[in-house]
Design a protein around this motif. Structure first.
Motif, PDB file in Angstrom:
ATOM      1  N   GLN A  34       0.815  -1.082   0.007  1.00  0.00           N
ATOM      2  CA  GLN A  34      -0.051  -0.046  -0.012  1.00  0.00           C
ATOM      3  C   GLN A  34       0.990   1.318   0.091  1.00  0.00           C
ATOM      4  OE1 GLN A  34      -3.946  -0.323   2.268  1.00  0.00           O
ATOM      5  NE2 GLN A  34      -2.802  -1.485   3.456  1.00  0.00           N
ATOM      6  N   ILE A  35       1.998   1.330   0.766  1.00  0.00           N
ATOM      7  CA  ILE A  35       2.924   2.487   0.747  1.00  0.00           C
ATOM      8  C   ILE A  35       3.345   2.461  -0.641  1.00  0.00           C
ATOM      9  CG2 ILE A  35       5.193   3.208   1.666  1.00  0.00           C
ATOM     10  CD1 ILE A  35       4.078   1.902   4.353  1.00  0.00           C
ATOM     11  N   ALA A  36       3.814   1.423  -1.129  1.00  0.00           N
ATOM     12  CA  ALA A  36       4.560   1.724  -2.359  1.00  0.00           C
ATOM     13  C   ALA A  36       3.620   2.232  -3.667  1.00  0.00           C
ATOM     14  CB  ALA A  36       5.161  -0.016  -2.916  1.00  0.00           C
ATOM     15  N   ALA A  37       2.289   1.779  -3.285  1.00  0.00           N
ATOM     16  CA  ALA A  37       1.455   2.240  -4.351  1.00  0.00           C
ATOM     17  C   ALA A  37       0.762   3.767  -3.938  1.00  0.00           C
ATOM     18  CB  ALA A  37       0.042   1.452  -4.376  1.00  0.00           C
ATOM     19  N   GLY A  38       1.430   4.330  -3.115  1.00  0.00           N
ATOM     20  CA  GLY A  38       1.085   5.687  -2.712  1.00  0.00           C
ATOM     21  C   GLY A  38       0.352   6.006  -1.366  1.00  0.00           C
ATOM     22  N   ALA A  39      -0.004   5.144  -0.420  1.00  0.00           N
ATOM     23  CA  ALA A  39      -0.561   5.467   0.788  1.00  0.00           C
ATOM     24  C   ALA A  39       0.174   6.347   1.606  1.00  0.00           C
ATOM     25  CB  ALA A  39      -0.872   4.154   1.387  1.00  0.00           C
ATOM     26  N   ASN A 247      -5.853  21.537 -10.698  1.00  0.00           N
ATOM     27  CA  ASN A 247      -4.602  22.600 -10.517  1.00  0.00           C
ATOM     28  C   ASN A 247      -4.087  22.606  -9.003  1.00  0.00           C
ATOM     29  OD1 ASN A 247      -2.794  24.405 -11.182  1.00  0.00           O
ATOM     30  ND2 ASN A 247      -4.210  26.263 -10.543  1.00  0.00           N
ATOM     31  N   ARG A 248      -4.485  21.379  -8.245  1.00  0.00           N
ATOM     32  CA  ARG A 248      -3.887  21.049  -7.159  1.00  0.00           C
ATOM     33  C   ARG A 248      -2.483  20.580  -7.086  1.00  0.00           C
ATOM     34  NH1 ARG A 248      -7.988  17.884  -3.061  1.00  0.00           N
ATOM     35  NH2 ARG A 248      -9.826  18.824  -3.519  1.00  0.00           N
ATOM     36  N   SER A 249      -1.932  20.066  -8.397  1.00  0.00           N
ATOM     37  CA  SER A 249      -0.892  19.508  -8.584  1.00  0.00           C
ATOM     38  C   SER A 249      -0.173  19.995  -9.836  1.00  0.00           C
ATOM     39  CB  SER A 249      -0.601  18.230  -8.227  1.00  0.00           C
ATOM     40  OG  SER A 249      -1.147  17.387  -9.140  1.00  0.00           O
ATOM     41  N   VAL A 250       1.232  20.027  -9.896  1.00  0.00           N
ATOM     42  CA  VAL A 250       1.452  20.737 -11.158  1.00  0.00           C
ATOM     43  C   VAL A 250       1.600  19.764 -12.460  1.00  0.00           C
ATOM     44  CG1 VAL A 250       3.659  21.873 -12.221  1.00  0.00           C
ATOM     45  CG2 VAL A 250       3.122  22.113  -9.798  1.00  0.00           C
ATOM     46  N   TYR A 251       1.135  20.142 -13.516  1.00  0.00           N
ATOM     47  CA  TYR A 251       1.059  19.319 -14.762  1.00  0.00           C
ATOM     48  C   TYR A 251       2.477  19.210 -15.401  1.00  0.00           C
ATOM     49  CZ  TYR A 251       0.267  17.524 -19.252  1.00  0.00           C
ATOM     50  OH  TYR A 251       0.252  16.603 -20.530  1.00  0.00           O
ATOM     51  N   CYS A 252       2.666  17.673 -15.708  1.00  0.00           N
ATOM     52  CA  CYS A 252       3.992  17.867 -16.578  1.00  0.00           C
ATOM     53  C   CYS A 252       3.512  16.646 -17.602  1.00  0.00           C
ATOM     54  CB  CYS A 252       5.339  17.340 -15.881  1.00  0.00           C
ATOM     55  SG  CYS A 252       5.344  15.539 -15.239  1.00  0.00           S
ATOM     56  N   ASP A 253       4.190  16.374 -18.707  1.00  0.00           N
ATOM     57  CA  ASP A 253       3.794  15.577 -19.699  1.00  0.00           C
ATOM     58  C   ASP A 253       3.589  13.733 -19.279  1.00  0.00           C
ATOM     59  OD1 ASP A 253       3.194  17.473 -21.939  1.00  0.00           O
ATOM     60  OD2 ASP A 253       5.354  17.486 -22.396  1.00  0.00           O
ATOM     61  N   ASP A 254       4.426  13.796 -18.674  1.00  0.00           N
ATOM     62  CA  ASP A 254       4.226  12.184 -17.939  1.00  0.00           C
ATOM     63  C   ASP A 254       3.698  12.409 -16.555  1.00  0.00           C
ATOM     64  OD1 ASP A 254       4.287   9.764 -18.517  1.00  0.00           O
ATOM     65  OD2 ASP A 254       6.631   9.776 -18.899  1.00  0.00           O
ATOM     66  N   PHE A 255       2.547  12.872 -16.326  1.00  0.00           N
ATOM     67  CA  PHE A 255       2.378  13.326 -14.859  1.00  0.00           C
ATOM     68  C   PHE A 255       2.019  12.125 -13.854  1.00  0.00           C
ATOM     69  CE2 PHE A 255      -2.490  12.694 -15.421  1.00  0.00           C
ATOM     70  CZ  PHE A 255      -2.686  13.049 -16.877  1.00  0.00           C
ATOM     71  N   VAL A 256       1.422  10.974 -14.748  1.00  0.00           N
ATOM     72  CA  VAL A 256       1.054   9.944 -13.468  1.00  0.00           C
ATOM     73  C   VAL A 256       2.575   9.410 -12.901  1.00  0.00           C
ATOM     74  CG1 VAL A 256       0.348   7.704 -13.323  1.00  0.00           C
ATOM     75  CG2 VAL A 256      -0.974   9.274 -14.670  1.00  0.00           C
ATOM     76  N   LYS A 257       3.406   9.273 -13.919  1.00  0.00           N
ATOM     77  CA  LYS A 257       4.660   8.817 -13.547  1.00  0.00           C
ATOM     78  C   LYS A 257       5.475   9.749 -12.545  1.00  0.00           C
ATOM     79  CE  LYS A 257       6.840   6.701 -16.866  1.00  0.00           C
ATOM     80  NZ  LYS A 257       7.651   6.930 -18.083  1.00  0.00           N
ATOM     81  N   ALA A 258       5.257  11.140 -12.897  1.00  0.00           N
ATOM     82  CA  ALA A 258       5.936  11.923 -12.203  1.00  0.00           C
ATOM     83  C   ALA A 258       5.393  12.095 -10.835  1.00  0.00           C
ATOM     84  CB  ALA A 258       5.821  13.191 -12.864  1.00  0.00           C
ATOM     85  N   TYR A 259       4.271  12.063 -10.568  1.00  0.00           N
ATOM     86  CA  TYR A 259       3.347  12.267  -9.499  1.00  0.00           C
ATOM     87  C   TYR A 259       3.737  11.212  -8.259  1.00  0.00           C
ATOM     88  CZ  TYR A 259      -0.251  13.319  -6.086  1.00  0.00           C
ATOM     89  OH  TYR A 259      -1.168  13.381  -4.948  1.00  0.00           O
ATOM     90  N   ARG A 260       3.659   9.888  -9.099  1.00  0.00           N
ATOM     91  CA  ARG A 260       4.168   8.554  -8.136  1.00  0.00           C
ATOM     92  C   ARG A 260       5.369   8.673  -7.690  1.00  0.00           C
ATOM     93  NH1 ARG A 260       0.554   3.285  -9.901  1.00  0.00           N
ATOM     94  NH2 ARG A 260      -1.110   4.314  -8.880  1.00  0.00           N
ATOM     95  N   ARG A 261       6.408   9.176  -8.380  1.00  0.00           N
ATOM     96  CA  ARG A 261       7.630   9.279  -7.836  1.00  0.00           C
ATOM     97  C   ARG A 261       7.744  10.401  -6.795  1.00  0.00           C
ATOM     98  NH1 ARG A 261      10.236   9.028 -12.992  1.00  0.00           N
ATOM     99  NH2 ARG A 261      10.101  11.415 -13.230  1.00  0.00           N
TER     100      ARG A 261
END
Ligand code: THG
Length: 261
Positions: A34-39, A247-261
């Motif tokens: 769960q933590i690895a998945a973003g909890a 607009n609660r987090s910053v857009y980037c082209d690869d946003f899912v990957k970037a947000y998860r990192r």
């Protein structure tokens, strides 16, 4: 969104079995995944079937915190079991939960002060869950006032407007969205808002679809935190996309990957 992982709950058969057999491996695996998945926090609930509620809570907190460095959201309606969970928890905790009933608030709010931790308040009173959004707000206001009387900032209160299965009461999801919006005008600073998302789809077909869709709707109405299954990748991705679009987090082209990192 502040993500509270729901999977360490004796309501699930794998967790119930691990508690009964005192086998830490499945619990620790669920904590890690769960933590690895973003909890951002893990809900800890011994479930309805435990004979020794105190021992089960102590064990569940102990084995989870051996592998988890996130806050534990101690989930029990019993104030004595709550105290055991909080005393066992060495890191941060969240109290899940009090209701708006006087006796409950008198038992749980002092624990929030003593252990200096946020607390979830359900919009439930002696009559149960209110019929509409206004009823939920009356109880939310009582929760906010009671927190202030106990020296707890409303920003450490998470109001839970209590989502119920859509197949039983189809008007509830809309009432809850309205309540989430209204919470933000209750006080300054306002309370935060949280939901136990998976309730909405209990007993229905296409559970994941209902969960994902309702999470997006609730976030669009300002929901701050949710108790969810972070192992549902599409649910987590929908949350990420919603926060970008709001607009609660910053857009980037690869946003899912970037947000998860
Ligand atoms: N608000 C707050 N805390 C909560 C809830 C809430 N804690 C518990 C619950 N509701 C949130 N967690 C869950 C966990 C599991 C399920 C729903 C909500 C669930 N479980 C399967 C079921 O009932 O069908 C279990 C069966 C299985 O899959 O093994 O749906 O609202 N503050």
């Amino acid at each position: 969104m502040f993500v509270i992982g729901e999977r360490i709950n004796g309501m699930f058969n794998d967790v119930k079995k691990a508690i009964q057999e005192q086998n830490p491996a499945p619990i620790q695996e669920l904590a890690r995944r769960q933590i690895a998945a973003g909890a951002n926090a893990l809900d800890i609930n011994v479930g309805p079937a435990s004979k020794d509620k105190f021992g089960a809570m102590q064990w569940l907190v102990q084995v989870t915190q051996e592998v988890a460095d996130v806050p534990l959201c101690i989930d029990t309606p019993n104030a004595e079991v709550m105290r055991v969970g909080l005393e066992t928890c060495e890191g941060s905790a969240i109290i899940n939960s009090t209701t708006g009933e006087d006796e409950r608030m008198e038992a749980f709010l002092p624990l929030a002060s003593e252990f200096n931790c946020p607390i979830i308040g359900l919009t439930i009173d002696a009559d149960g869950v209110p019929r509409d959004a206004d009823g939920r707000m009356e109880i939310a206001l009582r929760l906010v006032s009671a927190c202030m009387e106990h020296g707890i900032s409303p920003s450490d209160l998470y109001v839970d407007a209590v989502i119920l299965p859509v197949n039983a009461l189809q008007e509830v999801p809309e009432d809850v969205l309205l309540a989430i919006r209204m919470c933000k005008s209750l006080s300054d600073p306002p309370p935060q808002t949280v939901l136990g998302l998976s309730n909405v789809s209990q007993g229905t077909e296409y559970r994941e679809l209902l969960n994902r869709t309702y999470l997006v709707m609730a976030l669009a109405n300002g929901l701050d935190a949710a108790i969810v299954d972070p192992l549902d990748d599409e649910l987590m991705e929908a949350a990420i996309a919603t926060e970008i679009l709001m607009n609660r987090s910053v857009y980037c082209d690869d946003f899912v990957k970037a947000y998860r990192r």
